[in-house]
Design a protein around this motif. Structure first.
Motif, PDB file in Angstrom:
ATOM      1  N   TYR A  30      38.496  49.818  38.125  1.00 49.63           N
ATOM      2  CA  TYR A  30      38.925  49.441  36.776  1.00 49.63           C
ATOM      3  C   TYR A  30      38.878  50.666  35.870  1.00 49.63           C
ATOM      4  O   TYR A  30      38.045  51.569  36.060  1.00 49.63           O
ATOM      5  N   VAL A  31      39.739  50.666  34.869  1.00 51.53           N
ATOM      6  CA  VAL A  31      39.552  51.551  33.724  1.00 51.53           C
ATOM      7  C   VAL A  31      39.283  50.664  32.517  1.00 51.53           C
ATOM      8  O   VAL A  31      39.858  49.585  32.377  1.00 51.53           O
ATOM      9  N   LEU A  32      38.380  51.134  31.682  1.00 51.50           N
ATOM     10  CA  LEU A  32      37.888  50.332  30.565  1.00 51.50           C
ATOM     11  C   LEU A  32      38.203  51.059  29.272  1.00 51.50           C
ATOM     12  O   LEU A  32      37.849  52.235  29.109  1.00 51.50           O
ATOM     13  N   ALA A  33      38.867  50.371  28.344  1.00 51.90           N
ATOM     14  CA  ALA A  33      39.259  50.990  27.078  1.00 51.90           C
ATOM     15  C   ALA A  33      38.995  50.029  25.936  1.00 51.90           C
ATOM     16  O   ALA A  33      39.118  48.806  26.092  1.00 51.90           O
ATOM     17  N   ALA A  59      39.653  45.734  30.381  1.00 51.63           N
ATOM     18  CA  ALA A  59      39.524  46.397  31.678  1.00 51.63           C
ATOM     19  C   ALA A  59      40.794  46.152  32.474  1.00 51.63           C
ATOM     20  O   ALA A  59      41.175  45.006  32.721  1.00 51.63           O
ATOM     21  N   MET A  60      41.442  47.247  32.865  1.00 57.84           N
ATOM     22  CA  MET A  60      42.661  47.177  33.666  1.00 57.84           C
ATOM     23  C   MET A  60      42.344  47.553  35.107  1.00 57.84           C
ATOM     24  O   MET A  60      41.685  48.577  35.349  1.00 57.84           O
ATOM     25  N   ALA A  61      42.797  46.747  36.065  1.00 60.46           N
ATOM     26  CA  ALA A  61      42.462  46.954  37.465  1.00 60.46           C
ATOM     27  C   ALA A  61      43.437  47.926  38.122  1.00 60.46           C
ATOM     28  O   ALA A  61      44.642  47.888  37.871  1.00 60.46           O
ATOM     29  N   GLY A  62      42.906  48.775  38.983  1.00 58.41           N
ATOM     30  CA  GLY A  62      43.742  49.650  39.777  1.00 58.41           C
ATOM     31  C   GLY A  62      43.928  49.159  41.184  1.00 58.41           C
ATOM     32  O   GLY A  62      44.750  49.688  41.937  1.00 58.41           O
ATOM     33  N   ASP A  63      43.184  48.136  41.566  1.00 63.20           N
ATOM     34  CA  ASP A  63      43.247  47.548  42.908  1.00 63.20           C
ATOM     35  C   ASP A  63      44.156  46.329  42.864  1.00 63.20           C
ATOM     36  O   ASP A  63      43.945  45.415  42.053  1.00 63.20           O
ATOM     37  N   VAL A  64      45.148  46.273  43.748  1.00 60.48           N
ATOM     38  CA  VAL A  64      46.110  45.165  43.726  1.00 60.48           C
ATOM     39  C   VAL A  64      45.465  43.850  44.113  1.00 60.48           C
ATOM     40  O   VAL A  64      46.039  42.777  43.876  1.00 60.48           O
ATOM     41  N   THR A  65      44.275  43.894  44.708  1.00 65.32           N
ATOM     42  CA  THR A  65      43.587  42.649  45.061  1.00 65.32           C
ATOM     43  C   THR A  65      42.851  42.045  43.875  1.00 65.32           C
ATOM     44  O   THR A  65      42.364  40.925  43.972  1.00 65.32           O
ATOM     45  N   LEU A  71      41.147  42.268  31.764  1.00 59.22           N
ATOM     46  CA  LEU A  71      39.973  41.434  31.520  1.00 59.22           C
ATOM     47  C   LEU A  71      39.453  41.696  30.114  1.00 59.22           C
ATOM     48  O   LEU A  71      39.400  42.837  29.654  1.00 59.22           O
ATOM     49  N   ARG A  72      39.065  40.633  29.429  1.00 61.15           N
ATOM     50  CA  ARG A  72      38.439  40.763  28.109  1.00 61.15           C
ATOM     51  C   ARG A  72      36.943  41.008  28.317  1.00 61.15           C
ATOM     52  O   ARG A  72      36.247  40.183  28.897  1.00 61.15           O
ATOM     53  N   VAL A  73      36.483  42.147  27.832  1.00 59.46           N
ATOM     54  CA  VAL A  73      35.113  42.591  28.060  1.00 59.46           C
ATOM     55  C   VAL A  73      34.370  42.638  26.735  1.00 59.46           C
ATOM     56  O   VAL A  73      34.823  43.256  25.773  1.00 59.46           O
ATOM     57  N   ALA A  74      33.214  41.999  26.699  1.00 60.97           N
ATOM     58  CA  ALA A  74      32.328  42.060  25.533  1.00 60.97           C
ATOM     59  C   ALA A  74      31.305  43.157  25.768  1.00 60.97           C
ATOM     60  O   ALA A  74      30.498  43.076  26.692  1.00 60.97           O
ATOM     61  N   ARG A  75      31.330  44.192  24.943  1.00 63.45           N
ATOM     62  CA  ARG A  75      30.365  45.282  25.074  1.00 63.45           C
ATOM     63  C   ARG A  75      29.175  45.012  24.169  1.00 63.45           C
ATOM     64  O   ARG A  75      29.304  44.833  22.963  1.00 63.45           O
ATOM     65  N   LEU A  76      27.993  44.993  24.786  1.00 64.97           N
ATOM     66  CA  LEU A  76      26.743  44.775  24.060  1.00 64.97           C
ATOM     67  C   LEU A  76      25.866  46.007  24.196  1.00 64.97           C
ATOM     68  O   LEU A  76      25.830  46.639  25.247  1.00 64.97           O
ATOM     69  N   GLU A  77      25.115  46.306  23.155  1.00 65.96           N
ATOM     70  CA  GLU A  77      24.170  47.412  23.216  1.00 65.96           C
ATOM     71  C   GLU A  77      22.780  46.947  23.602  1.00 65.96           C
ATOM     72  O   GLU A  77      21.939  47.769  23.991  1.00 65.96           O
ATOM     73  N   ALA A  78      22.509  45.651  23.496  1.00 66.48           N
ATOM     74  CA  ALA A  78      21.185  45.123  23.821  1.00 66.48           C
ATOM     75  C   ALA A  78      21.322  43.692  24.328  1.00 66.48           C
ATOM     76  O   ALA A  78      22.245  42.968  23.925  1.00 66.48           O
ATOM     77  N   PRO A  79      20.434  43.246  25.213  1.00 66.56           N
ATOM     78  CA  PRO A  79      20.531  41.887  25.759  1.00 66.56           C
ATOM     79  C   PRO A  79      20.454  40.794  24.705  1.00 66.56           C
ATOM     80  O   PRO A  79      21.041  39.722  24.873  1.00 66.56           O
ATOM     81  N   GLY A  89      35.783  33.942  24.343  1.00 65.88           N
ATOM     82  CA  GLY A  89      36.847  33.966  25.331  1.00 65.88           C
ATOM     83  C   GLY A  89      36.796  35.165  26.265  1.00 65.88           C
ATOM     84  O   GLY A  89      37.827  35.617  26.769  1.00 65.88           O
ATOM     85  N   TYR A  90      35.597  35.679  26.523  1.00 67.55           N
ATOM     86  CA  TYR A  90      35.451  36.836  27.397  1.00 67.55           C
ATOM     87  C   TYR A  90      35.318  36.394  28.852  1.00 67.55           C
ATOM     88  O   TYR A  90      34.902  35.275  29.152  1.00 67.55           O
ATOM     89  N   SER A  91      35.624  37.315  29.757  1.00 69.61           N
ATOM     90  CA  SER A  91      35.373  37.068  31.177  1.00 69.61           C
ATOM     91  C   SER A  91      34.316  38.010  31.741  1.00 69.61           C
ATOM     92  O   SER A  91      33.809  37.790  32.833  1.00 69.61           O
TER      93      SER A  91
END
Length: 296
Positions: A30-33, A59-65, A71-79, A89-91
């Motif tokens: 994946y690449v994450l932006a 997150a964009m996948a580079g693997d065709v599988t 993917l919608r990614v939630a970035r957290l700095e702490a638990p 609506g994140y995955s």
């Protein structure tokens, strides 16, 4: 029929289309932006949603599988920010502090965070200034992906090899396989341990000495992916310390042996656990356990 868990994936955080292209060509899963605001003049800023929502990444996948849609990614700095992901609506949830992950949080804290992700039906990714030696330590937790920054193709290839355990080819199994021994001596931590009432009111120091018989690689190791890291041993001891009160050091020794022998590279372990605060210099127990006796 039991389905096997998908392997841990390799993700690279990028800041431009050119970085994304290079990362995918080098073999990233994946690449994450970060998501960008659409209004003029806001290019390069990270989208922060209202109502305490975390930063949004894609997150964009580079693997065709893998899924074609980002993917919608939630970035957290702490638990403790986790509650904000439950209505967004994140995955994927990415724990990505602005400092080294394994210095910021204990492995037990990371394990609890991962359990929360699993219970919510979300993938759990770890970032936080990761380096290659962090990989074997974090693989113990079986995350869905590890997120790195600015890796060249050679380093990324080394990292991908490390996602498989053992990474280096092993010598052929014989009746008496060739082995090496790795050790951790005198690793001391405070524990809540003891069967007496007075021992329940305070922590006391335990000293661990661990020797492990490890299958010998078929070639001379030249990189970190080809050896069994002693950090795995010290991390396992730290996890024991985080799990609360235990009556017996014998139980701690057995739990540590079972944890370590789950790794297919280890054939046996010898574990010494000593109490240091009961009067004599030390009292304790030594056990020796073999992987084959554990049914692995």
């Amino acid at each position: 029929m039991t389905l096997s868990k998908p392997p841990c994936r390799f993700a690279i955080a990028v800041r431009s289309p050119e970085e994304a292209r290079r990362a995918l060509e080098a073999g990233a899963d994946y690449v994450l932006a970060p998501a960008r605001r659409d209004r003029p003049g806001a290019a390069g800023t990270v989208e922060r949603r209202g109502d305490g929502q975390p930063e949004l990444y894609f997150a964009m996948a580079g693997d065709v599988t893998l899924p074609a849609d980002p993917l919608r990614v939630a970035r957290l700095e702490a638990p403790d920010e986790f509650v904000g992901v439950l209505r967004g609506g994140y995955s994927v949830v990415l724990l990505d502090p602005d400092r080294a992950l394994l210095r910021a949080f204990s492995l037990e804290t990371l394990a609890e965070f991962q359990r929360a992700c699993r219970e919510a039906g979300l993938e759990c990714w770890f970032g936080g200034r990761l380096e290659l030696p962090d990989i074997p330590r974090l693989l113990v937790l079986a995350p869905d992906a590890l997120v790195f920054e600015e890796l060249d193709a050679e380093t990324l290839a080394t990292g991908r090899r490390m996602l498989s355990t053992p990474a280096a080819p092993l010598a052929p199994e014989r009746d008496l396989p060739e082995t090496d021994r790795i050790f951790v001596r005198g690793f001391t931590l405070p524990f809540r341990v003891g069967a007496y009432r007075f021992e329940r009111d305070r922590s006391q120091r335990l000293r661990f000495t661990v020797e492990a018989e490890v299958r010998r690689p078929s070639r001379t190791p030249r990189e970190v992916s080809e050896v069994y890291s002693y950090d795995i041993v010290t991390d396992a001891i730290r996890r024991l310390a985080d799990q609360g009160h235990t009556d017996l050091v014998e139980a701690l020794a057995e739990d540590l042996a079972a944890d370590l022998l789950g790794d297919s590279r280890l054939l046996s372990v010898e574990i010494q656990v000593e109490k240091l605060d009961l009067g004599p210099e030390a009292v304790g127990v030594v056990i020796r356990r073999r992987r084959e006796d554990r049914g692995f």
